[in-house]
Design a protein around this motif. Structure first.
Motif, short mmCIF file in Angstrom:
data_model
loop_
_atom_site.label_atom_id
_atom_site.label_comp_id
_atom_site.label_asym_id
_atom_site.label_seq_id
_atom_site.Cartn_x
_atom_site.Cartn_y
_atom_site.Cartn_z
N LEU A 94 1.02 -1.03 0.05
CA LEU A 94 0.04 -0.09 0.11
C LEU A 94 0.81 1.18 -0.13
O LEU A 94 0.51 2.07 -0.71
CB LEU A 94 -0.97 0.05 1.17
CG LEU A 94 -2.10 -0.86 1.18
CD1 LEU A 94 -2.71 -1.11 2.54
CD2 LEU A 94 -3.20 -0.54 0.11
N ILE A 147 -6.69 13.18 1.65
CA ILE A 147 -7.05 11.97 1.12
C ILE A 147 -7.76 10.97 2.11
O ILE A 147 -8.83 10.16 1.70
CB ILE A 147 -5.53 11.27 0.77
CG1 ILE A 147 -4.78 11.99 -0.35
CG2 ILE A 147 -5.44 9.79 0.28
CD1 ILE A 147 -3.38 11.78 -0.26
N TYR A 148 -7.31 11.14 3.45
CA TYR A 148 -7.95 10.21 4.20
C TYR A 148 -9.45 10.57 4.40
O TYR A 148 -10.29 9.69 4.62
CB TYR A 148 -7.35 10.15 5.68
CG TYR A 148 -7.82 9.25 6.91
CD1 TYR A 148 -7.87 8.03 6.51
CD2 TYR A 148 -8.43 9.97 7.99
CE1 TYR A 148 -8.26 7.21 7.54
CE2 TYR A 148 -9.19 8.98 8.78
CZ TYR A 148 -9.04 7.71 8.82
OH TYR A 148 -9.69 6.93 9.50
N HIS A 149 -9.67 11.85 4.49
CA HIS A 149 -11.29 12.49 4.31
C HIS A 149 -11.96 11.52 3.12
O HIS A 149 -13.00 11.24 3.38
CB HIS A 149 -11.31 13.78 4.42
CG HIS A 149 -11.28 14.37 5.66
ND1 HIS A 149 -10.67 15.50 6.13
CD2 HIS A 149 -11.13 13.63 6.97
CE1 HIS A 149 -10.57 15.82 7.41
NE2 HIS A 149 -10.96 14.52 8.10
N ALA A 150 -11.08 11.85 2.16
CA ALA A 150 -11.76 11.15 0.90
C ALA A 150 -12.22 9.67 0.91
O ALA A 150 -13.07 9.12 0.50
CB ALA A 150 -10.76 11.57 -0.57
N MET A 151 -11.09 9.03 1.57
CA MET A 151 -11.38 7.58 1.99
C MET A 151 -12.52 7.19 2.61
O MET A 151 -13.11 6.38 2.43
CB MET A 151 -10.14 6.87 2.61
CG MET A 151 -8.78 6.92 1.28
SD MET A 151 -7.43 6.62 1.95
CE MET A 151 -7.58 5.26 2.97
N LEU A 152 -12.54 8.12 4.00
CA LEU A 152 -13.93 7.84 4.67
C LEU A 152 -15.17 8.06 4.05
O LEU A 152 -15.98 7.26 4.26
CB LEU A 152 -13.51 8.83 6.00
CG LEU A 152 -12.60 8.29 7.22
CD1 LEU A 152 -12.63 9.41 8.24
CD2 LEU A 152 -12.78 6.95 7.68
N ALA A 153 -14.98 9.16 3.34
CA ALA A 153 -16.37 9.65 2.45
C ALA A 153 -16.77 8.51 1.83
O ALA A 153 -18.00 8.34 1.04
CB ALA A 153 -15.96 10.92 1.88
N ARG A 154 -15.97 7.53 1.09
CA ARG A 154 -16.30 6.36 0.64
C ARG A 154 -16.38 4.92 1.13
O ARG A 154 -15.80 4.19 0.69
CB ARG A 154 -15.39 6.24 -0.76
CG ARG A 154 -15.76 7.43 -1.86
CD ARG A 154 -15.37 7.08 -3.28
NE ARG A 154 -14.01 7.47 -3.44
CZ ARG A 154 -13.31 7.06 -4.30
NH1 ARG A 154 -13.91 6.18 -5.15
NH2 ARG A 154 -12.08 7.61 -4.37
N GLY A 155 -16.63 5.13 2.64
CA GLY A 155 -16.93 3.95 3.29
C GLY A 155 -15.66 3.28 3.64
O GLY A 155 -15.75 2.17 4.11
N PHE A 156 -14.29 3.80 3.71
CA PHE A 156 -13.15 3.12 4.16
C PHE A 156 -13.38 2.73 5.72
O PHE A 156 -13.76 3.53 6.55
CB PHE A 156 -12.01 4.13 4.01
CG PHE A 156 -10.72 3.57 4.29
CD1 PHE A 156 -10.17 2.27 3.52
CD2 PHE A 156 -10.00 3.81 5.41
CE1 PHE A 156 -8.88 1.91 3.79
CE2 PHE A 156 -8.66 3.09 6.02
CZ PHE A 156 -8.29 2.26 5.22
N ARG A 157 -13.17 1.61 6.06
CA ARG A 157 -13.18 1.13 7.34
C ARG A 157 -12.00 0.34 7.84
O ARG A 157 -11.91 -0.43 8.73
CB ARG A 157 -14.44 -0.26 7.42
CG ARG A 157 -15.73 0.64 7.70
CD ARG A 157 -16.79 -0.43 7.60
NE ARG A 157 -17.11 -0.67 6.40
CZ ARG A 157 -17.98 -1.58 5.95
NH1 ARG A 157 -18.56 -2.46 6.87
NH2 ARG A 157 -18.22 -2.03 4.74
N GLY A 158 -10.73 1.18 7.61
CA GLY A 158 -9.45 0.72 8.10
C GLY A 158 -8.76 -0.39 7.31
O GLY A 158 -7.90 -1.04 7.86
N PHE A 165 -8.24 -2.09 3.31
CA PHE A 165 -8.19 -1.88 1.69
C PHE A 165 -8.64 -3.55 1.37
O PHE A 165 -8.12 -4.64 1.82
CB PHE A 165 -7.00 -1.79 1.05
CG PHE A 165 -6.70 -0.25 1.16
CD1 PHE A 165 -6.90 0.32 -0.04
CD2 PHE A 165 -6.04 0.26 2.21
CE1 PHE A 165 -6.68 1.79 -0.09
CE2 PHE A 165 -5.56 1.74 2.08
CZ PHE A 165 -5.86 2.27 0.97
N VAL A 166 -9.82 -3.58 0.59
CA VAL A 166 -10.50 -4.80 0.12
C VAL A 166 -9.97 -4.99 -1.21
O VAL A 166 -9.82 -4.29 -2.10
CB VAL A 166 -12.09 -4.67 -0.05
CG1 VAL A 166 -12.46 -6.00 -0.36
CG2 VAL A 166 -12.66 -4.01 1.17
#
Lengths: 230, 281, 233
Positions: free
Chosen positions: C135, C190-201, C203-204
């Motif tokens: 990552l 970037i982290y905010h943008a990830m959270l905004a798209r449902g990031f839960r800690g 990467f799938v």
């Protein structure tokens, strides 16, 4: 008419002590489009960061009739799609397709379904030709389209667009506007661009020092606050 | 100094690959353990920042300029495990995309810069951070570069890259100059960052384990010194690796090489076994 | 810029581009190990390795001179040591040093010029490289040029205001400080943008492509070719 967003008495103070929001009341009807105006630093961006719980202030926030809380946070983040001002911050995966599939995978879709959905929305925003491209190599307009696709892939009911047309040339702005108008979602548009607001929204809200200084018809509000430079 | 492929003898690169691979796995686990998830993009962006910051020229004297290497800066800002991981990522990209450092030599470069260099920076910062913060940061920068460069030089010499005495001493002199520059640049950069937001730079940890840090740093520097001494004493090398520079014939060297490869495969296999056993247990 | 060209190359459609990244990475390692253990006297072997690379580059429909030019980035370093070696009287060894480093660079370049970053990082991950490292590699690569361009613009801005006359150490530290601050804020964004798209800690990961018979065949051919040259020449 049912409310997409209902906010009462929202206050937020940054850790450094700045009172960014000082009692905001706001509502958005389903399918409605609202422009947020205001000077730099008046609290618009801080405000939209509350719409999907990225920031948590005092006051009550309801999205699609759900009160925002730790339990509803995930659901609300899938209902409210935020398109950030800087596309480079939003497009962080190595390829366009993977980036758009990022949200659906987080929603729990299988990899195949997520990729299928990503392909569908990329086609919808006119970016089907760039699936394997690296986001870094896209033009500003293409990046914005992919960023919007990434949000649409979450199947949101509300789109929040933070300065969607900055850095875009006039023809690209026009194409983007056509795309945005064709999307059925309710929209909250943060912008300094009066033309964009007139073309995309009907109602506007004017922010000043963390409060709402006025709201109403978009054309009337632009005149009242002299929100044009010519 | 990134060592390209073709310079290190097989036993040297093979050994360092075998040492570095599990070390990086360990570092990654640690970084993951003490990292909240918001730090994943932070680590990546910090790696990109170091790449970019290396483009900025620092005038350090009449007609000369240096640039930041960044290992010590990352260590002070992110902590040792995360700094190691970020530097490893940078080295992988440099080896594959930028032709800066070899692929087989990746283990050596990771060992020198991402592991030993970061350890030197971390231990210095920890040992002297309470006494004088600027002094500690200076030492962190200087010792990390000195450690990496001396290890690389030692590995080249052990591999039989010939070097006259003059070149050897000139290289050492050059290392000292770059180390002092890195110390000064790191102090300047950390101060500039702190002026913008003091919360970005973690203070040195409490001095409870200063003795441990001191002993560890001394041990690390002794290893570096030992590598250098072993590398310039040819008898020592012959005894160590069974491979003289001129005296061995090619079958012997090939056997050495093949033995090295066999060793890697054996260790990787064992490592995989152990890992899968632990996973199933 | 350098990277732009490699990214464009890596999106080609030749049969070499289509091989599984795992097969290509394994072939690269075999090639490098064989090359590294070739004795300096076996000059014909080096010629054979070069021919193998040329054939591969040709079949990937990549410009041989472009690739060679980029691989030549290693040459200043190699040439210095090759000269030292030559002075100490070992001409063959000096030659071998330059050849080995150049051919190794060329081979590594061939991998990244026929495999997009996501391909070879996926291959590394399937070989149990730590996910966290993968990552970080992807994020570094993604933001490398964004932040380098930022640094470049800041330098130009400083030069425009006469930094070449007055600018010194303090200017450079200030530049690095501001660059750091903007990088840090970008990471937050970037982290905010990830959270905004449902990031839960977590990467799938997407599913890897299957390893085909053609990939196995390709690897076997590389292995056989390298070993044959190594043993016979």
């Amino acid at each position: 008419m049912s409310k997409a967003i209902q906010i009462r008495g929202l206050r937020y103070r940054y850790p450094d002590g700045t009172q960014a929001l000082n009692g905001i009341d706001f509502h958005l009807d389903a399918g409605e489009s609202v422009a947020l105006f205001g000077a730099n630093g008046s609290g618009k961006t801080t405000f939209v960061m509350h719409l999907n719980g990225l920031l948590r202030g005092e006051g009550s926030i309801e999205v699609c009739s759900m009160p925002l809380s730790d339990e509803t946070l995930e659901q609300i983040r899938s209902k409210v799609g935020v398109v950030f001002q800087d596309s480079d911050e939003q497009l962080f995966m190595p390829t366009v397709l993977e980036d758009v599939a990022f949200g659906p995978l987080n929603l729990g879709l299988s990899p195949d379904d997520a990729l299928t959905r990503a392909r569908t929305v990329l086609k919808r925003v006119g970016m089907a030709h760039a699936l394997e491209r690296a986001p870094y190599h896209l033009s500003a307009g293409e990046k914005k389209r992919v960023a919007i696709a990434g949000v649409l892939a979450m199947d949101p009911e509300i789109l929040v667009l933070d300065e969607p047309t900055t850095f875009l040339d006039p023809p690209t702005r026009r194409d983007l506007l056509t795309l945005l108008r064709s999307l059925p979602q309710a929209k909250v548009v943060v912008t300094h661009d009066a033309n964009l607001a007139r073309a995309l929204t009907t109602r506007a809200v004017f922010f000043d020092q963390g409060r709402i200084a006025g709201e109403g018809d978009v054309i009337e509000l632009i005149q009242r606050f002299h929100w044009e430079y010519s | 100094m990134h060592i390209p492929d073709g310079f290190l003898s097989t036993p040297v690169w093979a050994t360092l690959d075998v040492v570095s691979a599990p070390a990086v796995a360990w570092v990654a686990r640690r970084a993951q353990r003490d990292t909240q998830d918001h730090r994943i993009p932070l680590l990546g962006v910090m790696g990109a920042f170091v790449f970019a910051a290396q483009m900025v020229n620092f005038p350090v004297g009449p007609g000369t300029s240096g640039h930041l290497v960044g290992g010590a800066l990352l260590t002070v800002v992110l902590g040792p495990a995360a700094a190691s991981l970020v530097l490893t990522a940078i080295l992988v990209l440099q080896a594959l995309i930028f032709q800066d450092g070899g692929v087989l030599a990746l283990g050596a470069n990771v060992f020198n810069m991402a592991l030993a260099g970061v350890a030197a920076a971390y231990l210095s910062y920890r040992l002297w951070g309470q006494a004088s913060r600027s002094g500690a940061i200076f030492a962190a920068g200087a010792l990390s570069v000195m450690t990496s460069a001396c290890l690389a030089l030692g590995q080249l010499l052990i591999s039989g890259v010939p070097m006259t005495g003059g070149v050897f001493w000139a290289s050492l002199g050059l290392f000292v100059v770059s180390a002092l520059m890195e110390g000064a640049i790191t102090v300047g950069a950390v101060r500039a960052i702190e002026r913008l937001n003091p919360a970005w730079v973690a203070g040195p940890q409490p001095a409870s384990s200063r003795t441990v840090a001191g002993v560890a740093l001394a041990a690390l520097l002794l290893v570096v010194l030992g590598t250098l001494i072993a590398s310039v004493a040819p008898d020592g090398i012959q005894r160590l690796t069974g491979q003289g520079v001129d005296s061995t014939s090619w079958p012997q060297r090939t056997m050495g090489g093949l033995a090295g490869i066999a060793m890697i495969f054996a260790l990787c296999y064992l490592g995989g076994k152990l890992k899968s056993r632990r996973r199933s247990a | 810029m350098h990277h732009l060209v490699i990214d464009r190359w890596s999106r080609g459609s030749s049969s070499l581009h289509q091989r599984d990244p795992r097969a290509k990475l394994a072939a690269l390692l075999v090639f490098l190990i064989v090359l590294s253990t070739t004795r300096p006297a076996a000059q014909w072997a080096f010629a054979a390795y070069a021919i193998m690379l040329i054939i591969a580059v040709h079949s990937a429909r990549l410009p041989i001179l472009g690739l060679a030019g980029r691989a030549a980035l290693v040459l200043p370093f190699s040439a210095t040591f090759a000269l030292l070696t030559w002075w100490s009287g070992d001409t063959l060894r000096a030659l071998a040093l330059a050849e080995k480093s150049f051919l190794s660079g060329m081979a590594a370049l061939l991998l990244v010029a026929t495999t997009p970053l996501t391909g070879w990082t996926a291959a590394l991950e399937s070989w149990r490289a730590p996910r966290m490292l993968i990552l970080v590699i992807q994020f570094v690569y993604r933001y490398l040029f964004v932040i380098a361009e930022q640094a470049q613009r800041m330098r130009w801005a400083a030069v425009c205001r006469g930094s070449h006359k007055t600018g010194g150490f303090r200017l450079a530290t200030g530049l690095v400080g501001v660059l750091f601050a903007r990088s840090w804020q970008r990471a937050d964004g970037i982290y905010h943008a990830m959270l905004a798209r449902g990031f839960r800690g977590r990467f799938v990961p997407a599913a890897p492509a299957p390893f085909r018979a053609a990939d196995a065949l390709f690897f076997s051919a590389c292995l056989a070719g390298c070993l044959a040259v190594r043993i016979l020449l």
